[in-house]
Design an enzyme around this catalytic site. Structure first.
Site, PDB file in Angstrom:
ATOM      1  N   TRP A 130     -32.704  78.978 100.150  1.00 45.56           N
ATOM      2  CA  TRP A 130     -32.343  79.284 101.578  1.00 45.56           C
ATOM      3  C   TRP A 130     -31.250  78.480 102.279  1.00 45.56           C
ATOM      4  CZ3 TRP A 130     -33.475  84.223 102.556  1.00 45.56           C
ATOM      5  CH2 TRP A 130     -34.432  84.634 101.863  1.00 45.56           C
ATOM      6  N   ASP A 146     -34.102  74.786 109.617  1.00 43.39           N
ATOM      7  CA  ASP A 146     -34.661  76.068 109.326  1.00 43.39           C
ATOM      8  C   ASP A 146     -36.402  75.895 109.213  1.00 43.39           C
ATOM      9  OD1 ASP A 146     -35.666  78.390 108.455  1.00 43.39           O
ATOM     10  OD2 ASP A 146     -34.307  78.731 106.839  1.00 43.39           O
ATOM     11  N   LYS A 161     -43.950  84.554 108.939  1.00 45.80           N
ATOM     12  CA  LYS A 161     -44.597  83.598 107.934  1.00 45.80           C
ATOM     13  C   LYS A 161     -45.953  82.994 108.634  1.00 45.80           C
ATOM     14  CE  LYS A 161     -41.236  83.337 104.595  1.00 45.80           C
ATOM     15  NZ  LYS A 161     -40.078  84.010 105.148  1.00 45.80           N
TER      16      LYS A 161
HETATM   17  N1  PLP Z   1     -35.510  80.820 105.749  1.00 50.55           N
HETATM   18  C1  PLP Z   1     -36.358  80.680 104.947  1.00 50.55           C
HETATM   19  C2  PLP Z   1     -37.040  79.260 104.771  1.00 50.55           C
HETATM   20  C3  PLP Z   1     -37.171  81.952 104.362  1.00 50.55           C
HETATM   21  O1  PLP Z   1     -38.219  81.754 103.737  1.00 50.55           O
HETATM   22  C4  PLP Z   1     -36.483  83.084 104.770  1.00 50.55           C
HETATM   23  C5  PLP Z   1     -37.219  84.315 104.139  1.00 50.55           C
HETATM   24  O2  PLP Z   1     -38.244  84.319 103.502  1.00 50.55           O
HETATM   25  C6  PLP Z   1     -35.322  83.024 105.349  1.00 50.55           C
HETATM   26  C7  PLP Z   1     -34.971  81.959 105.926  1.00 50.55           C
HETATM   27  C8  PLP Z   1     -34.821  84.622 105.796  1.00 50.55           C
HETATM   28  O3  PLP Z   1     -35.259  85.084 106.562  1.00 50.55           O
HETATM   29  P1  PLP Z   1     -35.263  86.438 107.020  1.00 50.55           P
HETATM   30  O4  PLP Z   1     -35.843  87.636 105.914  1.00 50.55           O
HETATM   31  O5  PLP Z   1     -36.153  86.675 108.224  1.00 50.55           O
HETATM   32  O6  PLP Z   1     -33.792  86.901 107.227  1.00 50.55           O
END
Ligand code: PLP
Length: 372
Positions: free
Chosen positions: A106, A175, A225
């Site tokens: 990520w 994040d 989540k």
């Molecule tokens: N950041 C993290 C740590 C994630 O686990 C995820 C998705 O699982 C994301 C970003 C991306 O999120 P989205 O699918 O809502 O764009």
């Protein structure tokens, strides 16, 4: 009799408290006696206004968010924020550069996206695999970076920070999509005396120069989540960082516009915000973020203890100092996984009503420098 529910281990969309689902079911046709569903409600109505304001105040209370931070409820997911963060913050300094700590899929994706808008530097030496956090003493932070970015819990790789990176006063962006509200967070580490001078009108830009004083510049997290369902992403952003968007920033991603409109520049994900309010209420009634941390420590150590005591039958590749309390990746049979045994494991789990236990193979793959 209450139907036994399937045990859902999915990282997100993830399990919701049953009482939240039942309340949403109860209120689905008639929210609070007004005769319509939240699904049918105008985002400009006073009823929705109450919902969004209540969600924000619960969040502020649970995370003790200081007044000089704004809270936004946006669309576009965590991935939308991979773009929104550089679009809004990379222009904070003339050089348009940003420092990224890349510890998994990520943060690698976020860094790649940011490259579209400025210069991106990975602050640490290349790693062989995403199984640890590079030693902070090996980071070379760029003093003219507009911000330093990290992913607090790498969902796929199960790597979680159990400390907050020190950035020598640079704007810190996190994040927290997969560990949001799973533990308390000190959004701002402004010391008491400094709080007083802030109230007395001291400029943030000068405070930012003080190492270790002002902590987070921005935190974002998709709700699906830990705090609700898909559709809404929370952004907590320090006031002084708003209003610096690049001119090419899409208006729906511009924090200034969304702050001025109380997240209602365009139609927000009303139902997802409503579900978030129910989950936040549940967290509050169940002891808040400190209680969530205790629970998450207990739950994850049950699994790690079994892995550790299994004599190599279960293998978690992640360094013990940064093992995630939210996502526990492990292989079965041997280090690189015995596929036949893993299939059997998943079949056995499924027969026992346990789903979404299959992780990503990439957990053990070598770090690919072209990721960034
Ligand atoms: N950041 C993290 C740590 C994630 O686990 C995820 C998705 O699982 C994301 C970003 C991306 O999120 P989205 O699918 O809502 O764009």
């Amino acid at each position: 009799m209450e139907k036994k529910r399937t045990l859902n281990f999915g990282a997100g969309p993830a399990k919701l408290p049953q009482s939240v689902l039942l309340q949403a079911q109860k209120e689905l046709l008639d929210y609070s006696g007004i005769g319509i569903s939240v699904l049918e409600m105008s985002h400009r109505s006073s009823d929705f206004n109450k919902i969004i304001n209540k969600t924000e105040s619960l969040l502020r209370e649970l995370l003790n968010i200081p007044d000089n931070y704004k809270v936004l409820f946006l669309q576009g997911g965590g991935s939308g924020q991979f773009s929104a963060v550089p679009l809004n913050l990379i222009g904070l300094k003339e050089d348009r550069c940003a420092d990224y700590i890349v510890t998994g899929t990520w943060s690698a994706k976020a860094a790649k996206e940011a490259e579209k808008y400025g210069k991106v530097r990975v602050v640490h030496p290349k790693m062989d695999s995403y199984t640890k956090i590079p030693e902070p003493s090996s980071w070379t932070l760029n003093p003219s970076a507009s911000y330093v970015y990290y992913c607090c819990n790498e969902t796929v790789h199960g790597v979680e920070y159990h400390f907050t990176p020190e950035t020598n006063g640079a704007v810190l962006v996190s994040d927290m999509s997969s560990n949001f509200l799973s533990r308390p967070v000190d959004v701002s580490k402004v010391r008491r005396g400094l709080l007083r001078s802030l109230r007395d009108g001291a400029a943030y830009s000068s405070l930012n120069l003080c190492a270790g004083v002002v902590q987070f510049g921005l935190i974002f997290a998709g709700a699906q989540k830990n705090v609700g369902c898909a559709g809404v992403t929370v952004v907590i952003v320090r006031e002084d960082l708003i209003g610096h968007a690049l001119k090419e920033c899409p208006i729906v991603l511009d924090y200034k516009v969304q702050v001025e409109m109380n997240s209602l520049y365009n139609t927000p994900p009303c139902f997802s915000i409503y579900i978030m309010s129910l989950v936040l209420e549940w967290i509050k009634n169940n002891g808040g973020s400190a209680a969530m941390e205790t629970l998450n420590k207990q739950k994850s150590s049950i699994i790690y203890d079994i892995i550790n005591a299994s004599n190599g039958f279960y293998v978690c590749p992640v360094d013990s100092a940064c093992r995630s309390r939210m996502n526990v990746p492990f292989r079965v049979g041997k280090k690189e996984g015995d596929e036949a045994l893993e299939k059997k494991f998943l079949e056995g789990a499924s027969k026992r009503g346990m789903i979404s236990l299959k992780g990503h193979r990439s957990v053990l793959l070598k770090y690919n420098p072209s990721d960034v």
